[in-house]
Structures are given as C-alpha cells and as structure tokens.
Design a protein around this motif. Structure first.
Motif, PDB file in Angstrom:
ATOM      1  N   ARG A  10       0.808  -1.019  -0.115  1.00 48.60           N
ATOM      2  CA  ARG A  10       0.115  -0.040   0.066  1.00 48.60           C
ATOM      3  C   ARG A  10       0.758   1.309  -0.056  1.00 48.60           C
ATOM      4  NH1 ARG A  10      -3.902  -0.002   4.109  1.00 48.60           N
ATOM      5  NH2 ARG A  10      -4.135  -1.997   3.866  1.00 48.60           N
ATOM      6  N   ASP A  11       0.289   2.190  -0.391  1.00 52.47           N
ATOM      7  CA  ASP A  11       1.006   3.503  -0.434  1.00 52.47           C
ATOM      8  C   ASP A  11       0.200   4.852  -0.570  1.00 52.47           C
ATOM      9  OD1 ASP A  11       4.279   4.146  -2.153  1.00 52.47           O
ATOM     10  OD2 ASP A  11       3.088   5.393  -0.469  1.00 52.47           O
ATOM     11  N   ILE A  12       0.475   5.704   0.147  1.00 52.57           N
ATOM     12  CA  ILE A  12      -0.359   6.895   0.005  1.00 52.57           C
ATOM     13  C   ILE A  12       0.601   8.059  -0.851  1.00 52.57           C
ATOM     14  CG2 ILE A  12      -1.360   8.992   1.215  1.00 52.57           C
ATOM     15  CD1 ILE A  12      -1.762   6.956   3.513  1.00 52.57           C
ATOM     16  N   CYS A  13       0.243   8.762  -1.839  1.00 56.57           N
ATOM     17  CA  CYS A  13       0.985   9.516  -2.707  1.00 56.57           C
ATOM     18  C   CYS A  13       0.383  10.764  -2.853  1.00 56.57           C
ATOM     19  CB  CYS A  13       1.014   9.009  -4.118  1.00 56.57           C
ATOM     20  SG  CYS A  13       1.782   7.024  -3.842  1.00 56.57           S
ATOM     21  N   GLN A  14       1.073  11.867  -3.380  1.00 59.85           N
ATOM     22  CA  GLN A  14       0.483  13.192  -3.656  1.00 59.85           C
ATOM     23  C   GLN A  14       0.181  13.012  -5.101  1.00 59.85           C
ATOM     24  OE1 GLN A  14       0.133  15.591  -1.415  1.00 59.85           O
ATOM     25  NE2 GLN A  14       0.790  14.099   0.223  1.00 59.85           N
ATOM     26  N   ARG A  15      -0.634  14.067  -5.382  1.00 59.14           N
ATOM     27  CA  ARG A  15      -1.047  14.272  -6.642  1.00 59.14           C
ATOM     28  C   ARG A  15       0.019  14.742  -7.565  1.00 59.14           C
ATOM     29  NH1 ARG A  15      -6.081  17.144  -8.329  1.00 59.14           N
ATOM     30  NH2 ARG A  15      -6.890  16.980  -6.184  1.00 59.14           N
ATOM     31  N   GLY A  16       0.101  14.315  -8.767  1.00 60.82           N
ATOM     32  CA  GLY A  16       1.168  14.516  -9.782  1.00 60.82           C
ATOM     33  C   GLY A  16       2.354  13.799  -9.686  1.00 60.82           C
ATOM     34  N   THR A  17       2.374  12.947  -8.785  1.00 58.72           N
ATOM     35  CA  THR A  17       3.773  12.307  -8.591  1.00 58.72           C
ATOM     36  C   THR A  17       3.471  10.760  -9.221  1.00 58.72           C
ATOM     37  OG1 THR A  17       3.016  11.112  -6.508  1.00 58.72           O
ATOM     38  CG2 THR A  17       4.311  13.239  -6.235  1.00 58.72           C
ATOM     39  N   SER A  18       4.314   9.677  -9.366  1.00 58.10           N
ATOM     40  CA  SER A  18       4.081   8.459  -9.967  1.00 58.10           C
ATOM     41  C   SER A  18       4.685   7.483  -8.980  1.00 58.10           C
ATOM     42  CB  SER A  18       5.231   8.586 -11.466  1.00 58.10           C
ATOM     43  OG  SER A  18       4.676   9.400 -12.232  1.00 58.10           O
ATOM     44  N   LEU A  19       4.008   6.336  -9.149  1.00 59.87           N
ATOM     45  CA  LEU A  19       4.244   5.077  -8.337  1.00 59.87           C
ATOM     46  C   LEU A  19       4.598   3.994  -9.357  1.00 59.87           C
ATOM     47  CD1 LEU A  19       4.325   3.907  -5.298  1.00 59.87           C
ATOM     48  CD2 LEU A  19       2.001   3.175  -5.860  1.00 59.87           C
ATOM     49  N   ASN A 104      -6.059 -23.954 -17.496  1.00 57.17           N
ATOM     50  CA  ASN A 104      -5.384 -22.869 -17.062  1.00 57.17           C
ATOM     51  C   ASN A 104      -5.946 -22.027 -16.011  1.00 57.17           C
ATOM     52  OD1 ASN A 104      -3.077 -23.327 -18.267  1.00 57.17           O
ATOM     53  ND2 ASN A 104      -3.357 -22.029 -20.077  1.00 57.17           N
ATOM     54  N   GLU A 105      -5.449 -21.508 -15.163  1.00 56.20           N
ATOM     55  CA  GLU A 105      -6.330 -20.787 -14.208  1.00 56.20           C
ATOM     56  C   GLU A 105      -5.453 -19.246 -13.819  1.00 56.20           C
ATOM     57  OE1 GLU A 105      -6.807 -22.997 -10.652  1.00 56.20           O
ATOM     58  OE2 GLU A 105      -6.973 -21.200  -9.370  1.00 56.20           O
ATOM     59  N   GLN A 106      -6.041 -18.109 -13.693  1.00 53.60           N
ATOM     60  CA  GLN A 106      -5.510 -17.055 -13.404  1.00 53.60           C
ATOM     61  C   GLN A 106      -5.405 -17.139 -11.916  1.00 53.60           C
ATOM     62  OE1 GLN A 106      -6.385 -13.090 -14.675  1.00 53.60           O
ATOM     63  NE2 GLN A 106      -6.473 -13.960 -16.925  1.00 53.60           N
ATOM     64  N   PHE A 107      -3.988 -16.836 -11.504  1.00 51.74           N
ATOM     65  CA  PHE A 107      -3.748 -16.510 -10.127  1.00 51.74           C
ATOM     66  C   PHE A 107      -3.473 -15.062  -9.837  1.00 51.74           C
ATOM     67  CE2 PHE A 107      -3.540 -20.955  -8.784  1.00 51.74           C
ATOM     68  CZ  PHE A 107      -3.199 -21.530  -9.947  1.00 51.74           C
ATOM     69  N   PHE A 108      -3.843 -14.520  -8.579  1.00 53.55           N
ATOM     70  CA  PHE A 108      -3.708 -13.134  -8.382  1.00 53.55           C
ATOM     71  C   PHE A 108      -2.736 -12.866  -7.132  1.00 53.55           C
ATOM     72  CE2 PHE A 108      -7.009 -11.111 -11.051  1.00 53.55           C
ATOM     73  CZ  PHE A 108      -7.868 -12.193 -11.520  1.00 53.55           C
ATOM     74  N   GLY A 109      -2.339 -11.722  -7.263  1.00 48.83           N
ATOM     75  CA  GLY A 109      -1.409 -11.167  -6.427  1.00 48.83           C
ATOM     76  C   GLY A 109      -2.171 -10.469  -5.127  1.00 48.83           C
ATOM     77  N   PRO A 110      -1.398 -10.158  -4.189  1.00 46.37           N
ATOM     78  CA  PRO A 110      -2.298  -9.705  -2.997  1.00 46.37           C
ATOM     79  C   PRO A 110      -2.815  -8.172  -3.071  1.00 46.37           C
ATOM     80  CG  PRO A 110       0.022  -9.439  -2.572  1.00 46.37           C
ATOM     81  CD  PRO A 110      -0.138 -10.382  -3.769  1.00 46.37           C
ATOM     82  N   GLY A 111      -2.414  -7.713  -4.213  1.00 48.44           N
ATOM     83  CA  GLY A 111      -2.810  -6.356  -4.583  1.00 48.44           C
ATOM     84  C   GLY A 111      -1.997  -5.194  -3.633  1.00 48.44           C
ATOM     85  N   THR A 112      -2.028  -4.051  -4.422  1.00 50.69           N
ATOM     86  CA  THR A 112      -1.240  -2.918  -4.040  1.00 50.69           C
ATOM     87  C   THR A 112      -2.396  -1.839  -3.904  1.00 50.69           C
ATOM     88  OG1 THR A 112       0.758  -3.285  -4.961  1.00 50.69           O
ATOM     89  CG2 THR A 112       0.282  -0.793  -4.178  1.00 50.69           C
ATOM     90  N   ARG A 113      -2.689  -1.445  -2.546  1.00 48.76           N
ATOM     91  CA  ARG A 113      -3.783  -0.181  -2.297  1.00 48.76           C
ATOM     92  C   ARG A 113      -3.162   1.020  -2.532  1.00 48.76           C
ATOM     93  NH1 ARG A 113      -8.736  -0.035   0.331  1.00 48.76           N
ATOM     94  NH2 ARG A 113      -8.441  -2.645   0.648  1.00 48.76           N
ATOM     95  N   LEU A 114      -3.624   1.729  -3.367  1.00 51.82           N
ATOM     96  CA  LEU A 114      -2.899   3.083  -3.529  1.00 51.82           C
ATOM     97  C   LEU A 114      -4.040   4.126  -3.128  1.00 51.82           C
ATOM     98  CD1 LEU A 114      -1.017   5.259  -4.928  1.00 51.82           C
ATOM     99  CD2 LEU A 114      -1.892   4.601  -7.212  1.00 51.82           C
ATOM    100  N   THR A 115      -3.476   5.075  -2.563  1.00 50.64           N
ATOM    101  CA  THR A 115      -4.418   6.234  -2.295  1.00 50.64           C
ATOM    102  C   THR A 115      -3.771   7.489  -2.574  1.00 50.64           C
ATOM    103  OG1 THR A 115      -5.313   5.232  -0.038  1.00 50.64           O
ATOM    104  CG2 THR A 115      -5.462   7.786  -0.322  1.00 50.64           C
ATOM    105  N   VAL A 116      -4.332   8.548  -3.386  1.00 44.79           N
ATOM    106  CA  VAL A 116      -3.607   9.743  -3.916  1.00 44.79           C
ATOM    107  C   VAL A 116      -4.618  10.734  -3.466  1.00 44.79           C
ATOM    108  CG1 VAL A 116      -3.313  11.005  -5.992  1.00 44.79           C
ATOM    109  CG2 VAL A 116      -3.440   8.339  -6.237  1.00 44.79           C
ATOM    110  N   LEU A 117      -3.556  11.528  -2.693  1.00 50.61           N
ATOM    111  CA  LEU A 117      -4.048  12.691  -1.981  1.00 50.61           C
ATOM    112  C   LEU A 117      -4.433  14.080  -2.826  1.00 50.61           C
ATOM    113  CD1 LEU A 117      -2.428  12.351   1.332  1.00 50.61           C
ATOM    114  CD2 LEU A 117      -4.734  11.635   0.594  1.00 50.61           C
TER     115      LEU A 117
END
Lengths: 117, 112
Positions: A10-19, A104-117
């Motif tokens: 997870r991450d909290i980022c500022q507007r205009g930046t990149s992740l 065949n099956e699709q396996f998923f990662g745990p995810g990245t929770r992104l919050t942009v302020l």
C-alpha cells in the motif's frame, strides 16, 4: 498454483507524482496481467504484459499513463503516472498457470492499495 | 457487449440456510464462466469454473444459456463462506487474446 508477490502492499501518494508497482512470480510465466479495482467497482483489466513485447492495453488505458515493463518471465512493473485522486484503487497483478484439473487458471497477487491525496 | 452483472451488492443469510448468488452475462461468443472468491485479508482465488462441473466447498454453479445466467448455490451456508464473490466471463477477441470480465461482486455474510 503460483506464488505472486507485489510491492508495495500500500502507499499514499501526492497528486502529480508517479508510483511503480512491482510484481514477482515464483516461476516463469508467459502472460502477466494488471488489473485495477476502484472502490466499490469490479476488477478491470488494464493491460496484458508478455515478455519481449509491448504490453497490450485495454480500451480506456494508455501507455503514457500506465507504462509497463516485463524484463523477464518472472517479473513485471506497472507505473501509475502523474497521479490524481481518481487513480486511488487497488492494483492487482495476475498470471495464468495450469490450475485445477487440466485447465489454465488465473492466479492473483495480494494487490497494492494506492491512495492519492 | 461483454458484460457480467451481479445484481446483489450485499447478501446476508443465516448459517444452515441455502444461499444463491446471482450472475448474469452478456456475450456473443461461447461463454466460459467462473466464480472467484476473496476471503477477508486474503487474495482473490478461483472457486469454480463451469467447464469442470465440480462442487467446491459445497458450492455449485450451472450455466444456463437460455437465461444467460451462472448462479452460485450452496444448500447449507457456513460462517466460513462469508466473503466477496465475483462472477467472471472469459472473452476472446478477434486477435485471439483472452481476457476476464468481472462482475462488481457480491459480499456474502453468513450469520451464526
């Protein structure tokens, strides 16, 4: 099955930046997929990343906004560029591998929770 | 248009009661449908697919092409079934690529 890890979780980022989000798989896979899940919404495919070729983007997603790298058969990155609050989502990495039975099956990662302020 | 509709955002039942999670699809090709489940603090995982015709954790789902439905059913719900359930449709493009189209999900709560 496939063991998939994502960084950061997870991450909290500022507007205009990149992740840049990383996805690591425990074994070689041909196809890797990046999904977005906005709050209260379904999973939406952003792009399919094959090693050695350009990623294929779905309608509504462009390379300038979501550049993807696929340097080898076990790793991929997704960058969310010039972020705005509308980019706040969970981003999921997925791979296709043999699963139950002969399918065949699709396996998923745990995810990245992104919050942009 | 390719679309998966799960009409219920939330579904609450008591332990031991039957449960049915609804899924309808729209697809011009031959449908291949799946149910995925996400338990609390766990990653999304495949529950079952219509091709295999299996019962997983007591759940079954039958593809009804006439009604374009793939409802998920369990005769006796358990508390551990509480989770988010997503119906998904595998679509094929003219170029041969495949992609999963997901419904918005149904949050199932099984009360003691």
């Amino acid at each position: 099955s496939a063991v998939i890890s994502q960084k950061p979780s997870r991450d909290i980022c500022q507007r205009g930046t990149s992740l840049t989000i990383q996805c690591q798989v425990d074994s070689q896979v041909t196809m890797m997929f990046w999904y977005r899940q906005q709050p209260g919404q379904s999973l939406t495919l952003i792009a399919t990343a094959n090693q050695g070729s350009e990623a294929t983007y779905e309608s509504g997603f462009v390379i300038d906004k979501f550049p993807i790298s696929r340097p080898n058969l076990t790793f991929s990155t997704l960058t969310v560029s010039n972020m705005s609050p509308e980019d706040s989502s969970i981003y999921l990495c997925s791979v296709e591998r043999p699963g139950q039975g002969n399918y065949n099956e699709q396996f998923f990662g745990p995810g990245t929770r992104l919050t942009v302020l | 248009a390719q679309r998966v509709t799960q009409p219920e955002k939330l579904l609450s039942v008591f332990k031991g009661a039957p449960v049915e999670l609804k899924c309808n699809y729209s697809y011009s090709g031959s449908p291949e449908l799946f149910w995925y489940v996400q338990y609390s603090r766990q990653r999304l995982q495949l529950l079952l697919r219509h091709i295999s015709r299996e019962s997983i954790k007591g759940f079954t789902a039958d593809l009804n092409k006439g009604e374009t439905s793939f409802h998920l059913k369990k005769p006796f719900a358990q508390e551990e079934d509480s989770a988010m359930y997503y119906c998904a449709l595998l679509t094929h493009s003219q170029g041969g690529s495949e992609k999963l189209v997901f419904g918005k999900g149904t949050k199932l709560t099984v009360n003691p």
